[in-house]
Motif scaffolding. Structure first.
Motif, short mmCIF file in Angstrom:
data_model
loop_
_atom_site.label_atom_id
_atom_site.label_comp_id
_atom_site.label_asym_id
_atom_site.label_seq_id
_atom_site.Cartn_x
_atom_site.Cartn_y
_atom_site.Cartn_z
N GLU B 86 0.76 -1.09 0.16
CA GLU B 86 -0.13 0.00 0.10
C GLU B 86 0.91 1.00 -0.18
O GLU B 86 1.84 1.14 0.78
N PHE B 88 2.78 4.28 1.06
CA PHE B 88 3.15 4.71 2.48
C PHE B 88 4.29 5.80 2.40
O PHE B 88 5.17 5.76 1.64
N GLN B 89 3.75 6.87 2.84
CA GLN B 89 4.59 8.06 3.03
C GLN B 89 4.89 8.51 4.46
O GLN B 89 4.00 8.73 5.10
N THR B 90 6.34 8.74 4.75
CA THR B 90 6.43 8.95 6.27
C THR B 90 6.03 10.23 6.64
O THR B 90 6.11 11.21 5.81
N ALA B 91 5.47 10.13 7.75
CA ALA B 91 5.04 11.84 8.58
C ALA B 91 6.21 12.14 9.20
O ALA B 91 5.79 13.17 9.95
N VAL B 92 7.44 11.64 9.22
CA VAL B 92 8.51 12.30 9.95
C VAL B 92 8.87 13.53 9.26
O VAL B 92 8.87 13.90 7.98
N ALA B 94 10.13 17.21 7.90
CA ALA B 94 11.36 17.19 6.69
C ALA B 94 12.67 17.53 7.56
O ALA B 94 13.67 16.94 7.11
#
Lengths: 137, 155
Positions: B86, B88-92, B94
């Motif tokens: 699926e 998924f892009q990290t929310a950490v 920038a």
């Protein structure tokens, strides 16, 4: 034969990348959860990887005269000095800050985790700074 | 009890780890090469920087296979993503990725190894310095992650 040697590097990297994606190591949130002791899965990843690599590293040079596609078996020799430990401490601080390490930073792009491009940019910059100002031996 | 430590389950971690080891092992059995990943970030600079440090044989002589190996990392993750993944892009944030990235690149290259080089290849080569490096970076990473949590910086 030469083309086959490149294919071997590509396939090896692909197995590695597939494993990183399957184990969700390309999600920094999962790594940070490990560092906060919420999910110890990373230990299983590391343990599984070391187990297979250990078998290959220890058995292949005993069973084969040379690598199957030619050349010679390399030996990894790590040095115990201040640079090794200080570098590891700095690396760990970055790893703890963002939950990314070099392999997953590269592999994550294959799974369209685009924000990791920022981390890749940082890693390239950090590697340059090391070579430019602290080349050492 | 054990399941408490693995809220997402254990199988995918173990299978993924075995495959990572298989990738490192394949590179060694077929070509005799030790497949860490952080050296790629130095050896690739040798294409654009003429500084003597980057032009050393250990970088120029290995930059080709290291780049192909890195391309494989992307390819393998892409195959997994296309088959099962699926998005998924990290929310950490920038800034954490950027500052963290610089520390990672600098530290791993100073130490001559990262989670792959010291953690997988070094331990599999039974190198004591690598074990000490692993314990060191685990220690500082756990410390920083907890400090970020305590001062309330969102992951």
């Amino acid at each position: 034969m030469s083309a086959l040697r490149w294919v071997a590097a590509l396939v090896s990297g692909s197995l590695f990348g597939f494993g990183l994606a399957w184990s969700t190591m390309i999600r920094p949130e999962v790594v940070i959860d490990f560092l906060l002791f919420r999910d110890l899965g990373l230990l299983l990843v590391l343990g599984g990887a070391v187990f297979v690599a250990l078998l290959c590293y220890q058995l292949a040079p005993r069973l084969l005269r040379q690598p199957l596609l030619g050349g010679a078996f390399e030996h990894r020799r790590a040095v115990l000095d201040r640079r090794t430990l200080l570098g590891a401490a700095i690396f760990g601080m970055g790893w703890g800050l963002c939950g990314v390490c070099p392999g997953p930073a590269i592999a994550g792009l294959g799974a369209a985790n685009w924000p990791l491009l920022i981390a890749l940019l940082g890693i390239f910059a950090g590697a340059y700074l090391q070579g430019r100002f602290f080349p050492g031996r | 009890m054990i399941a408490d430590f693995f809220p997402q389950g254990m199988t995918h971690y173990l299978m993924g780890g075995l495959l990572i080891g298989a990738g490192v092992g394949t590179l060694f059995v077929l070509r005799g090469l030790i497949g860490g990943t952080s050296t790629f970030f130095t050896s690739t600079w040798s294409y654009v920087s003429s500084r003597p440090f980057f032009q050393q044989g250990r970088f120029v002589g290995t930059r080709g296979w290291r780049a192909v190996y890195a391309a494989g990392l992307v390819l393998g993750a892409a195959v997994f993503y296309l088959l099962f993944g699926e998005a998924f892009q990290t929310a950490v944030p920038a800034w954490r990725l950027l500052v963290g990235g610089v520390l990672i690149g600098f530290g791993a290259r100073l130490s001559n190894g990262c989670t792959a080089g010291h953690g997988i290849c070094g331990l599999a080569s039974l190198q004591l310095p690598s074990l000490l490096a692993v314990l060191t970076f685990l220690g500082t990473a756990i410390l920083v992650a907890h400090v970020m949590l305590w001062i309330g910086v969102a992951a």
